[in-house]
Structures are given as structure tokens and as C-alpha cells.
Design an enzyme around this catalytic site. Structure first.
Site, PDB file in Angstrom:
ATOM      1  N   HIS A 429      38.810   4.215  11.936  1.00  0.00           N
ATOM      2  CA  HIS A 429      37.414   3.417  12.256  1.00  0.00           C
ATOM      3  C   HIS A 429      37.909   3.085  13.915  1.00  0.00           C
ATOM      4  CE1 HIS A 429      34.782  -0.055  13.441  1.00  0.00           C
ATOM      5  NE2 HIS A 429      34.073   0.946  12.713  1.00  0.00           N
ATOM      6  N   CYS A 760      60.864  26.769  40.331  1.00  0.00           N
ATOM      7  CA  CYS A 760      60.617  25.767  39.494  1.00  0.00           C
ATOM      8  C   CYS A 760      61.333  24.457  39.673  1.00  0.00           C
ATOM      9  CB  CYS A 760      60.865  26.263  38.153  1.00  0.00           C
ATOM     10  SG  CYS A 760      62.663  26.188  37.759  1.00  0.00           S
TER      11      CYS A 760
END
Length: 808
Positions: A429, A760
Site C-alpha cells: 500500500h 570507455c
């Protein structure tokens, strides 16, 4: 023949379609549609009937209580919690006292009798409210009204029905209608009466057909726990969690990307015998807590069900409709059932035109950790609520800290800046409401109410991946927004450097061309934590404390080595799936010997080196007897990602390959472990970070499909500067002419041999001018840190435009 030819207020599931929302409410309309259309394609759905919304109005009018209800709601202020509770209680009492008219009850009783003919005398049913403004694409209304489980016999059924009708005026339902501009007296309530699935003897849970936090559409997210499903929805239990990749599941693979064990400490079961208590919670034995509540085949079956349901509703609506689905496993028959499905209402309606990213500017002391909900950051004072009676004391803007939350808390939750709960998973919830409200929440934090004192200043961060953190103090953070509308793509591929799989789904939303560097070390260090050789040869680990820690991590695995393979394959698989079908380049382990030694059990398999930076690392380990079996586990994990998960976009990269002979040995070792270069499109790159890789680029090209320039190590070895040395920090510069010449030679050498060239390292992220240099050299791809991708993308576009006037 119609089962209820004379019934005015009863509709059986097989008679109901999704278009009947005004008559039977969203929940019943959805279950009826699925029962009619999807049962025939193999999805199991329990039978039942709906008591139509007209029955609710008939009941009110028969008792003459409509005016009394309207008067109760006059002058309501939903932000006055005490007044809201008083009015809600009065409205419910009015309906309870009105009771069900005899002719209506006669129809309900007759329908129940017919259900008992199908399932057996005195059959157990779920009695579920279904409001006519519920489960809509724009407002879920989920959990606003009541559900009653394990109801059997006339008296219990009658009581459950009248309570369902009255629950249209729960405090949270009243508040929700006001907030969403629904008239209290234009929303009716239907009731669904459905045969119970005996999940009290097995398990149940919730499925979303997307990632609930990022909105990533290509996964099915499943939560599950033992017993009836109410505990998961209410957040009373921390469930197991599973992710399955849709595209390759459809192709026949078994792509379970993630499996996370929840504590599952309690389960909801049926009450004792003839007791009036319909359900009760009991403790789950420790042995059951330590295993998953469903097996791999059941995970995949539920994922297939979810895809069928999503595709059905999407075809019907003419657009993609992500779904929120409830499932239950029958402990008697072992069958999996779907008991509810509704459109997901948060991510499905979030704009994808603007990318909003939160960044914590400085770290702090972590007070508690749990599962992150959302990707935002908030700061403020804590308000610890241990009882619902304390809610009126809540001050708007505070951070709500509680054991768990229920729908009755929603009026207060709407004013919180963040929510922290001890219990619950991502489908509880508190998680659902915080998503709807757009505020961060940390759920399942276990002891938050004890560790967070009342009125403490804290910062709640859900911007760091899967783990949500509550830091001490008000920490600085900032938000970056990028308008993605009309954004052009450069010719040069802009890829991403990534280590943390938890960030993969959200980071995939940044415009990119794939992953240029996924660091295996991050996964090993953060999730596996054990030296792979210690898993192959645990008897060599002499320290009992270390051995106990390893056993604890690998509990549930018959073979300790399987733990390494599963965890590594799931981490890499999550990254490969997030960016699928774009290329994902994963570097095999590149720890240095001192870093390997720091892993659990590592010191028993590593020797001390004077200079580990240029020592026993990378390719040299993979074919050496001191690590060969560890490398075999890495290969098994990568093979699982490609062959079992079907993620053929995975490219392997070999780091620190010093000599051509070494390349040959490593590829032979990989082939021995089932990874043959060229088979089924399998590519292998090499890190181009040693001057020898560049000087002998033509020779290395015979063994590898591409070169990824590691600017950090290449700078170190070209300039002879230890990149970890603080003294020499000012001498370490990737923009040095010698380094740039080496980079240029690497790019041109790759071109000459028809191989992919990429970079990279850190340099393009730090220095836009370095990125400009790479573009001018004609590099194929640049891989960047996520936070610099948009800046460098614009720089690359500008450079390409200057160079040739063409933008692709």
C-alpha cells in the site's frame, strides 16, 4: 442459457464484459472480461458472480437513507482527520442499519447456491467490493473499499455483503473521491462473489507488466509470499520479488533476470474450523522463509499469463496498457490462478518527453535502508507514527515513518514529503500510494521506527538504484531535467558506462546506443561478495567466521559455485535486458590481486604483489591454474545470459591482454567453457589499454571483433604514471599529446582492420574537448558516465555538424 434468467441484480462472470463498468464496477468488469475471453487460452480464473451496482442504490432507496447520507457529507473537510473519521463512521453505520432487502438477499442466496453446486456445499468465497469508478485507466481506486476472504454459509455471506456496501464510505474512499473530483452519490458499488483459491496453503502475490519504479516496459515484475494475498497488499510482509524479460520469454527462453528473497515472516491463513474469525496470521517457519515461495517454472508461467493479459487489453484499447494483476496458487491442486487485473495508473500516464533525474550532491551517514520506491529525493523532519490515533498530529511536509500503512492513512500520506516503513515490498500500500503521489518511499526498512527518532532531520534518497536510503541530516541534492522532444542522434554511437544493475532500467531511459562498458567487478563486489575460488574450494578457507559468512550467503544452493553463476548472470542479464537489443559490452573481471584478496575467502587464493596495478590481473588470470576455475564460473554465467535468457546482445570484453599469445589462450579457455567466438553472433572485444595492443593492433585484430580504448590505463602506461598516486595526480592527463597520438593510432588501426573502435574511459566525461577529438578521428562509439551523456551528445552533434554538415 442464462444462469439467472429471472435475477434482476445478479450477473455471472461469463456474462460480464469490460464495457459493463457502470453496472458492475471496474473490478468485476475486468474479471468478467478475462473469464469470458482468456480462460479459453489457458489462464485459470475462479468462477463467481457480481451483485450489480443497482442493488446498492436499491438498498439505499428501500431504506430511505440517501438524504441522511448526503447530510453526513455536507461541509466535509478531508484534511481534518478527526472530522473525516467521524463522518465516515456515521455513513457506514447508516448503511449497516439499512440492511439488505429480502428480495435482493434471495437473489444473492440463490446465486451462492449455484456456485456451491459447482464447487461443493458451503463453498468458501471471497466477497470483494467493486466501485463503478474503480480500476479506471486514470484512477485506480484500488484498496478504497473492503474485501472479505474465506466467507462461507448464508449468515457470513450476508454480513460480508452489507459490510462491502458500507465500505463505499471508508475514510480513504471518501478522501479519494474528493481528491479525484468524484461525486459521492454518483459512484455506486457492485460486489463480486468469487470462489476462493486455497492460497492459504500455498502462496499469492501481485504482478506488474512493467518496472514499477522506472516505467521500463519490457519486464514482468512479480511479488509473492506465503498465504492469502492481503498481507502483500497491506504491506504487512516483505515478499519475494522476481523480474522476467518479456521479449525473449516470447521467443521461448527462460529469462528470469532477478530473484530477491523476502523475509516472508508471517502468512495469512483460514481461521479455525467453524470460528467466526475468517482469516488469521501465523508465523512462517524459518526453513520456508529461506526459500522462494514459487519455483522458476511457476515464475515463468505467471509471466506468460501477464503478457497474455497485457496484450489482450492493449489490443482492445488500441495502445499499450500495462497491467496490475493479482495471482494466487492453490495449495491443494498446485494450480496458478489470476484473481484480478486492472490497468496500471502511474507509470502508464507519466510523460516520457522530459527526463528528470535526481542527484545526491554529497553522501552522508545511512540510518536505515530498504526498497526504493520512485527515483526522487526528499528531506525533512521525521514523524514516527506507531498508532492510527497519532495521525492528527502529523504536520504537512514531514516524513512519515511507520511500521506499515493502510488505506485509512491516505489523507495524511498525501501531505507527507516522503514515506518510510518497516514492512512491505514494492507492491504494498505505501509503495502504491507514494507512486501515485509522486513522492519517494523506502519500504521494508525493517527497524525504521526504532532507528529514526521523532523530529530528526533526514534525507530520503530513492535516486541510487534499488536500495532506498535514509541519511542523517538535510543533505544537498539537485534535479536535472532534459527535454527529449525532437532530440537528434549523432552518427557516433553514444554509449554508457554502467556497473550497478539496479540503475539499469531507469538509466536506459536516457537516449543512448547501448552499454560500452559494464563492469563485472561491481556485481561481484556488491552482490556476490565471495572470491569465486572460495566457492569452488571452500575447504581451503580456514577461518571459521569467514566460512560461516560464505555459507550464509550461499544458503539454499546445493553447490556453492551455483550461487556465483546465478547472481552474476542475473546482474549482467538485468543490464543486457535494460538496453536490449542494443549492444551491451561486459568486461570480464578486472580486479587486481589486492582487490580479489578483499573478497570473502580471497586471501587464501591470492598472493601479495608489490605493484598489483600491473600485476596478476585481466587476461593473465583466466588461463592460469590459480584462477582458471573462477574464470570458468564467469563464463558459465555469461553463457546463461546468452543461451538461457536469450540476450544475444551481450558482447564479452577481455581486459589487460598483454600479448597476442595471451589472446589465443583466453579465447581457447572461453571456448572450452561454451563461449565460442562467432557462434550465434557471439562477439569478443579486447580492452585497448596497453601500448602493445596498439603497436600490434593488426595482430590483435585477428583474434577480436573490436577494440575498446581504456583511456585511464592507457594514459598510465603511456606516461608511466601510477593513476592511484596522489603525488603524481597533476601529471596524469589523457589530453597529453603522446596519449592522444596512441588513441589516434588505435582508432585508425581498428578501421584498417574493419574492427569496431570505442572508448570507455573517463576522459570524454570529464573533458568535452577530448570527445570532440575522438569524433574527428572517426571513432565508432564513445562510452560515458550517465550524468555526462546528454552534455557530450550535444557536443558530438555540434562537432559532426562542423565536420561534414550531416547529422544522422
Amino acid at each position: 442459457m442464462d444462469k439467472n434468467a429471472t435475477a434482476k441484480y445478479i450477473r455471472w462472470f461469463e456474462e460480464i464484459r469490460i464495457e459493463d463498468i457502470s453496472e458492475v464496477g471496474g473490478k468485476n468488469a475486468s474479471i468478467g472480461e478475462m473469464y469470458r475471453e482468456l480462460k479459453k487460452v489457458g489462464i485459470k480464473i475462479p468462477n463467481g458472480f457480481a451483485i450489480v451496482a443497482d442493488a446498492y442504490w436499491y438498498m439505499l432507496q428501500s431504506a430511505g437513507v440517501v438524504d441522511a447520507l448526503k447530510k453526513t457529507m455536507e461541509g466535509l473537510d478531508i484534511y481534518n482527520v478527526e472530522d473525516l473519521a467521524k463522518r465516515g463512521r456515521k455513513a457506514r453505520d447508516i448503511i449497516m442499519e439499512a440492511g439488505i432487502p429480502e428480495d435482493l438477499w434471495s437473489e444473492i442466496r440463490t446465486a451462492y447456491d449455484r456456485l456451491c453446486l459447482e464447487y461443493g456445499p458451503d463453498t468458501d468465497v471471497a466477497v470483494r467490493s467493486s466501485a463503478t469508478a474503480e480500476d479506471l485507466p486514470t484512477a485506480s481506486f484500488a484498496g478504497q473499499q473492503e474485501t472479505y476472504l474465506n466467507v462461507h454459509g448464508y449468515p457470513a455471506l450476508k454480513t460480508a455483503c452489507i459490510r462491502c456496501f458500507a465500505s463505499l464510505f471508508t475514510d480513504r474512499a471518501i478522501s479519494y473521491r474528493v481528491t479525484n473530483n468524484f461525486d459521492h452519490f454518483k459512484v455506486g458499488l457492485s460486489i463480486g462473489v468469487m470462489k476462493m483459491v486455497r492460497s492459504d496453503l500455498a502462496s499469492s502475490g501481485v504482478i506488474f507488466t512493467l518496472d514499477t519504479e522506472s516505467g521500463f516496459n519490457d519486464v514482468v515484475f512479480i511479488t509473492g509470499a506465503y498465504g492469502l494475498g492481503e498481507n502483500i497488499v497491506q504491506g504487512a510482509v516483505n515478499p519475494d520479488e522476481f523480474y522476467v524479460f518479456k521479449p525473449t520469454l516470447k521467443d521461448g527462453y527462460k529469462p528470469i533476470l532477478q530473484k530477491k528473497l523476502g523475509s516472508k515472516d508471517i502468512k495469512m491463513i483460514y481461521g479455525h474450523g467453524d470460528s467466526k474469525i475468517q482469516t488469521r496470521n501465523v508465523e512462517v517457519p524459518e526453513s520456508d522463509r529461506r526459500r522462494y515461495c514459487i519455483n522458476d517454472e511457476e515464475i515463468l508461467s505467471l509471466a506468460r499469463y501477464a503478457i497474455i493479459i497485457e496484450e489482450y487489453y492493449s489490443d482492445k484499447m488500441g495502445k499499450l496498457v500495462p497491467m496490475d494483476i493479482e495471482w494466487a496458487k492453490d495449495g491443494i491442486t498446485g494450480e496458478l490462478f489470476i484473481v484480478q487485473a486492472r490497468p496500471e495508473t502511474v507509470q502508464a500516464h507519466r510523460s516520457r518527453d522530459v527526463l528528470e533525474t535526481y542527484y545526491l550532491d554529497e553522501p552522508g551517514q545511512i540510518l536505515v535502508k530498504g526498497r526504493s520506491v520512485g527515483s526522487k529525493i526528499a528531506a525533512g523532519k521525521t514523524r514516527v507514527i506507531t498508532d492510527i490515533s497519532q495521525l492528527p498530529n502529523f504536520i504537512p511536509g514531514e516524513i512519515l515513518v511507520a511500521d506499515t500503512t493502510t488505506p485509512d492513512w491516505e489523507p495524511v500520506m498525501k501531505t507527507a514529503s516522503a514515506i518510510v516503513t518497516n514492512k512491505g515490498g514494492r507492491t504494498c500500500h505505501a509503495a502504491i500510494v507514494s507512486r501515485e503521489l509522486g513522492i519517494p518511499a523506502v519500504v521494508g526498512a525493517e527497524n525504521a521506527t526504532e532507528k529514526l527518532s521523532m523530529g530528526t532531520e533526514v534525507t530520503v534518497s530513492c535516486a541510487e538504484g534499488d536500495v532506498g536510503k535514509v541519511y542523517a541530516g538535510i543533505l544537498p541534492f539537485h534535479v536535472e531535467t532534459v527535454d527529449l522532444k525532437g532530440l537528434k542522434r549523432p552518427r557516433t554511437k553514444i554509449m554508457m558506462n554502467l556497473g550497478n544493475p539496479e540503475e539499469a532500467f531507469s538509466l536506459s531511459m536516457i537516449p543512448n546506443d547501448g552499454i560500452g562498458l559494464a563492469r563485472m567487478e561491481f556485481i561481484i563486489n556488491s552482490y556476490i561478495k565471495v572470491h569465486p575460488m572460495a566457492l569452488v574450494h571452500p575447504h581451503k578457507v580456514k577461518d571459521e567466521t569467514t566460512l560461516a559468512a560464505i555459507r550464509q550467503l550461499t544458503r539454499g544452493y546445493e553447490n556453492m559455485a551455483d550461487y556465483f553463476v546465478e547472481k552474476l548472470s542475473q546482474g549482467v542479464g538485468t543490464i543486457a535486458a535494460a538496453f536490449y537489443p542494443k549492444p551491451v559490452v561486459v568486461r570480464m573481471s578486472d580486479f587486481k590481486s589486492n582487490e580479489y584478496a578483499s573478497l570473502l575467502g580471497g586471501k587464501y587464493f591470492e598472493t601479495e604483489e608489490n605493484n598489483p596495478m600491473i600485476g596478476f590481473r585481466g587476461a593473465s588470470r583466466y588461463y592460469d591454474d590459480r584462477y582458471r576455475e573462477g574464470f570458468a564460473l564467469e563464463c558459465q554465467a555469461m553463457k546463461k545470459v546468452r543461451d538461457e535468457m536469450g540476450l544475444k546482445n551481450l558482447i564479452i570484453m577481455i581486459p589487460f591482454c598483454r600479448r597476442v599469445e595471451e589472446a589465443e589462450k583466453v579465447l581457447a579457455e572461453m571456448e572450452k567453457n561454451g563461449l565460442k567466438k562467432g557462434e550465434n553472433g557471439f562477439q569478443v572485444y579486447v580492452m585497448c589499454e596497453i601500448p602493445n595492443n596498439i603497436l600490434l593492433v593488426d595482430e590483435f585484430s585477428k583474434y577480436f571483433d573490436g577494440f575498446s580504448i581504456g583511456s585511464n590505463d592507457l594514459t598510465q602506461l603511456t606516461l608511466g604514471v601510477d593513476r592511484d598516486s596522489e603525488i603524481l595526480a597533476s601529471s596524469f592527463d589523457e589530453r597529453d599529446p603522446g596519449v592522444m597520438k596512441m588513441v589516434s593510432m588505435a582508432i585508425q588501426g581498428a578501421k584498417r582492420n574493419g574492427k569496431h573502435s570505442g572508448l570507455c574511459g573517463q576522459a570524454p566525461s570529464d573533458y568535452p574537448e577530448f570527445a570532440e577529438f575522438l569524433v574527428k578521428e572517426g571513432i565508432d562509439s564513445i562510452s560515458l558516465n550517465p550524468d555526462s551523456i546528454m552534455q557530450i551528445t550535444m557536443k558530438v552533434l555540434e562537432t559532426e555538424e562542423k565536420n561534414d554538415g550531416q547529422i544522422y
